[in-house]
Every structure is written in C-alpha cells, then in structure tokens.
Motif scaffolding. Structure first.
Motif, PDB file in Angstrom:
ATOM      1  N   PHE A   8       4.719  -6.772   3.173  1.00 40.24           N
ATOM      2  CA  PHE A   8       4.407  -5.531   2.711  1.00 40.24           C
ATOM      3  C   PHE A   8       3.250  -5.299   2.026  1.00 40.24           C
ATOM      4  CE2 PHE A   8       5.087  -2.322  -0.657  1.00 40.24           C
ATOM      5  CZ  PHE A   8       5.457  -1.172   0.296  1.00 40.24           C
ATOM      6  N   LEU A   9       3.038  -6.269   1.119  1.00 40.10           N
ATOM      7  CA  LEU A   9       1.820  -5.972   0.301  1.00 40.10           C
ATOM      8  C   LEU A   9       0.546  -6.052   1.442  1.00 40.10           C
ATOM      9  CD1 LEU A   9       2.803  -8.226  -2.871  1.00 40.10           C
ATOM     10  CD2 LEU A   9       2.733  -5.583  -2.523  1.00 40.10           C
ATOM     11  N   ASN A  10       0.608  -6.713   2.261  1.00 33.16           N
ATOM     12  CA  ASN A  10      -0.622  -6.993   3.219  1.00 33.16           C
ATOM     13  C   ASN A  10      -0.705  -5.817   3.911  1.00 33.16           C
ATOM     14  OD1 ASN A  10      -1.260  -9.581   2.349  1.00 33.16           O
ATOM     15  ND2 ASN A  10      -0.042 -10.535   3.885  1.00 33.16           N
ATOM     16  N   GLY A  11       0.342  -5.126   4.188  1.00 36.06           N
ATOM     17  CA  GLY A  11       0.333  -3.840   5.037  1.00 36.06           C
ATOM     18  C   GLY A  11       0.034  -2.601   4.126  1.00 36.06           C
ATOM     19  N   LEU A  12       0.364  -2.728   2.942  1.00 33.58           N
ATOM     20  CA  LEU A  12       0.193  -1.773   2.016  1.00 33.58           C
ATOM     21  C   LEU A  12      -1.590  -1.795   1.791  1.00 33.58           C
ATOM     22  CD1 LEU A  12       1.266   0.474   0.114  1.00 33.58           C
ATOM     23  CD2 LEU A  12       1.180  -1.138  -1.612  1.00 33.58           C
ATOM     24  N   LEU A  13      -2.051  -2.967   1.639  1.00 34.94           N
ATOM     25  CA  LEU A  13      -3.475  -3.285   1.332  1.00 34.94           C
ATOM     26  C   LEU A  13      -4.411  -2.764   2.806  1.00 34.94           C
ATOM     27  CD1 LEU A  13      -3.744  -6.644  -0.383  1.00 34.94           C
ATOM     28  CD2 LEU A  13      -4.148  -4.355  -1.403  1.00 34.94           C
ATOM     29  N   PHE A  14      -3.710  -2.701   3.895  1.00 39.24           N
ATOM     30  CA  PHE A  14      -4.402  -2.348   5.141  1.00 39.24           C
ATOM     31  C   PHE A  14      -4.223  -0.817   5.359  1.00 39.24           C
ATOM     32  CE2 PHE A  14      -4.336  -1.571   9.511  1.00 39.24           C
ATOM     33  CZ  PHE A  14      -5.757  -2.061  10.039  1.00 39.24           C
ATOM     34  N   VAL A  15      -3.050  -0.439   4.908  1.00 37.93           N
ATOM     35  CA  VAL A  15      -2.647   1.023   5.242  1.00 37.93           C
ATOM     36  C   VAL A  15      -3.379   2.023   4.269  1.00 37.93           C
ATOM     37  CG1 VAL A  15      -0.837   2.677   5.578  1.00 37.93           C
ATOM     38  CG2 VAL A  15      -0.869   0.475   6.750  1.00 37.93           C
TER      39      VAL A  15
END
Length: 200
Positions: A8-15
């Motif tokens: 989730f955090l990786n996706g947050l950093l990307f999105v």
C-alpha cells in the motif's frame, strides 16, 4: 499483514505524485480556461495561449516593440504599479526569460573556515553600485517552498559549479532528495547499509 501495508505504501508513493501533478495541471487549465467564460470547454485556454503567443511575436517585432516599451515606461512611472510590475517582470524573467538569472549555480561557504556550505544561484556578480565592491549577490532557494533569500557574500567565498541549473534547483527545493547526475538519494544509505552488513 505487514506485506500488504508495504504494498500500500509503495502504491501511495507511486500514485500520489502523479495524481497531484494531474490535479494541479487540471486546476490550472480550468482557471485559465475560465478567463474568457466561453461555453466551449478548452476554447478559453486555447485562445489565451494563442493570444500570449501573438503578444510574444509582436514584442519581437521592431515596430510593435516601441509600443510595448512606451507601455512599460508608463507602468514604471506609477508609484505602486511600478513596484508590482517590476517585481513580477523580474521574477518571471529570472525563471523563464531569455536572460534568466537562475542559470549560474554556485557553492557558498557560509562561515569563513567552516565546512558548512550552501547551494544557490549567482544573481549579481558585482555590487559596486550599492557601495560594496568585491561582493556578489547569491539567491538561496528554500527546500519544499517557493521562497528564498538573497544574501551578500565576498566573491572569494562563492564557487561556481559546473552543473545543470535545473538539476541544482530541483535538488535544493526537494531538500536534497532529488538525485543529481552521478548520484542517487539512496546511495549514501545503501553504502551505510552495506557497511553495517559487512560488520560482524
């Protein structure tokens, strides 16, 4: 559960950066498009871009240049308007004009004999007109902000840098997180991690 949190955090950093960039661009588009209040979406934005381009073309024309120069002289003679106009003109010209001021990155020694240094941009290489010969003006942008300070330093404490001015500005504004050519934000951390792993 910890794995899903990391995803989730990786996706947050990307999105998040992409979403915020599109949102700001969309808000700016809507703002400019609404100037002319035309019923067709995008027409106001297009006409505004065409108008600004036309003004730029006329400003490059010898005949129209005299008219723009007359208007500029008029604006610079009005007390409050002069301060507002010249400030906006100089800031825009420093960033996007043909005579950009933020194109000379420098490394400044903050205190004589100290190892503490700051990155900035040389804006005036001589200040004799202010009565301080041998000194230069350096603009120091602030990290995570659209502000900065103009400081005066002795010329010998200012070292020119052979670096891309845009990359230096991005490095400063990002607080040093944005990597420059030949480096990455995680390189020092990776070296430290490697050293820790090598230590028995």
């Amino acid at each position: 559960m910890r794995t899903y949190v990391r995803y989730f955090l990786n996706g947050l950093l990307f999105v998040t950066p992409i979403a915020l960039t599109f949102y700001v661009c969309w808000r700016l588009f809507r703002f400019i498009d609404g100037w002319l209040r035309l019923p067709v979406p995008g027409a106001g934005f297009l006409l505004t871009v065409v108008f600004i381009t036309l003004v730029g073309f006329l400003a490059s024309n010898l005949i129209a240049r005299s008219a723009f120069a007359w208007l500029e002289r008029l604006l610079t003679r009005l007390p409050f308007v002069r301060m507002l106009y010249t400030s906006i003109r100089d800031v825009l010209g420093a960033v996007v004009g043909e005579k950009r001021r933020f194109d000379k990155p420098v490394l400044v020694t903050l205190v004589p004999g100290s190892e503490a240094k700051a990155l900035g941009f040389l804006t005036q290489d001589a200040l004799d007109g202010l009565g301080i010969p041998g000194h230069v003006a350096v603009y120091l942008p602030q990290s995570y902000n659209f502000a900065g300070q103009t400081l005066i330093f002795p010329a010998e404490r200012v070292q020119p840098l052979e670096a891309n001015s845009g990359a230096v500005m991005a490095f400063i504004v990002s607080g040093g997180v944005t990597g420059t050519a030949g480096s990455s934000p995680s390189s020092a951390r990776d070296r430290g991690a490697g050293a820790d792993e090598a230590t028995p």
